[in-house]
Design an enzyme around this catalytic site. Structure first.
Site, PDB file in Angstrom:
ATOM      1  CE  LYS A 156       0.046 -65.249 -34.109  1.00  0.00           C
ATOM      2  NZ  LYS A 156       1.134 -65.957 -34.816  1.00  0.00           N
ATOM      3  CG  ASP A 162       2.280 -67.029 -37.951  1.00  0.00           C
ATOM      4  OD1 ASP A 162       1.152 -67.536 -38.146  1.00  0.00           O
ATOM      5  OD2 ASP A 162       3.010 -67.353 -36.990  1.00  0.00           O
ATOM      6  CG  ASP A 176       0.037 -54.224 -50.325  1.00  0.00           C
ATOM      7  OD1 ASP A 176      -1.114 -54.009 -50.759  1.00  0.00           O
ATOM      8  OD2 ASP A 176       0.854 -53.309 -50.089  1.00  0.00           O
TER       9      ASP A 176
HETATM   10 MG    MG Z   1      -3.142 -51.776 -48.291  1.00  0.00          MG
END
Ligand code: MG
Ligand code: IPM
Length: 360
Positions: A184, A216, A244
């Site tokens: 970022k 993002d 994830d």
């Molecule tokens: Mg994790």
């Protein structure tokens, strides 16, 4: 071997059975077992007992289940099961967390994305694991003039960035030769430094293609066109989140292994998923992420890539034979699907490892 809590402890004996069933003679692993997480809090009063850390330090690799659960959720932050995991990663200096997100052909339907987007997906997230905002000081909570505030520090020095960037470039050379560094840098100084150092390290890896992406946008691109990525290298917190997301692309968090290496190739191998207290104890947990973590352990820490390949092939076969735990089962009923629990899934993998199957 640190089974830990919840489904981690439940799955581990079956993972051991798979490792013991590999038919490559060279693999002669000696296991001992220790406590970490909630179970360690119950037995020793702390999430990472000295003896666990000492034994881990004396080992070539650590195979870990999962930590945490509602029993320990009320504890203060620095006494929680998760602290045991963070302490182990830090204590072994396992800074390079490798999180592959690959789709098994038999599971492309399980993804929440369209099949054509996730077919043949093969992303490797290289997450920095022992620095950044997870460990930065100062951190804490205070009350000033009756107003409570809390703070953390996101900090990296150039040596930390340099070593993780090298790992990413080295691994890219064994794959498609592309690294995307996620930061970022438009807002955070710490990631502007990150970007500069990654550029510097790239000078020694000119054969590898380097790109940069803001976090993002990276989150968006992962669900828009995931196959554009080969290796993603990023800091601790962004890596936590993006891994994830990447995991879900493959159909189930229950499928994803990870390995965290230090400079001596000693590693901690654990599934990306957590302890799943909602299903723990019912025998339905998917053991494949931990089985595949065992395979990564063979490849990266035990010098036995052929054993790793054998296990991974067997997992693919068990899936193509229709074996599914509930988390990866199709919603509508398919006749070819055999819904099984933890033990039978491990059995299916073991059966698929028998030498006769190698004739396939
Ligand atoms: Mg994790
Ligand atoms: C992970 C987990 C851990 C992390 C937690 C359990 C401390 O989410 O391994 O991704 O944030 O690193």
């Amino acid at each position: 071997m640190l089974p830990g809590d919840g489904i981690g402890a439940e799955v581990m004996p079956h993972v051991l059975r798979v490792l013991e069933a590999t038919h490559v003679d060279k693999l002669d692993i000696e296991f001992n077992e220790g406590d970490i997480g909630g179970v360690a809090i119950d037995r020793h009063g702390v999430p990472l007992p000295e003896v666990t850390l000492d034994e881990a330090r004396a080992s070539d690799a650590v195979l870990l289940g999962s930590v945490g659960g509602p029993t320990w959720d009320h504890l203060p932050m620095d006494q929680r099961p998760e602290k045991g995991l963070l302490g182990l990663r830090h204590g072994l200096d396992c800074f390079a967390n490798l999180r592959p997100a690959t789709t098994f052909p038999a599971l492309v339907h399980a993804s929440s994305l369209k099949q054509e987007l996730v077919e043949n997906l093969d992303i490797l997230i290289v997450r920095e694991l022992t620095g950044g905002i997870y460990f930065g000081e100062p951190r804490g909570e205070e009350t000033i003039d009756g107003v409570r505030r809390a703070f953390n520090t996101d900090v990296y020095d150039e040596t930390e960035v340099r070593r993780i960037a090298k790992v990413a470039f080295d691994l890219a050379r064994t794959r498609q030769g592309r690294v995307c560094s996620v930061d970022k840098a438009n807002v955070l100084e710490v990631t502007a430094l990150w970007r500069n150092i990654v550029e510097e390290v790239h000078a020694d890896f000119r054969d590898v293609e380097l790109s940069h992406m803001y976090v993002d946008n990276a989150g968006m691109q992962l669900v828009r066109q995931p196959r554009q990525f080969d290796v993603i290298v990023t800091g601790n917190m962004f890596g936590d989140i993006l891994s994830d997301v990447a995991a879900m692309l493959t159909g189930s968090l229950g499928m994803l292994p990870s390995g965290s290496l230090n400079a001596d190739s000693v590693g901690i191998y654990e599934p990306v998923h957590g302890s799943a207290p909602d299903i723990a104890g019912s025998g339905v947990a998917n053991p494949l992420a931990t089985i595949l973590s065992g395979a990564m352990m063979c490849r990266y820490s035990l010098g036995a890539p052929e054993v790793a390949a054998q296990i991974e092939r067997a997992v693919g076969r068990a899936l193509s034979q229709g074996f599914r735990t509930q988390d990866i089962a199709p919603r509508s009923s398919h006749r070819e699907v055999r819904l099984v629990g933890t033990e039978s899934m491990a059995n299916a993998v073991i059966t698929a490892m028998r030498p006769a199957y190698d004739l396939w």
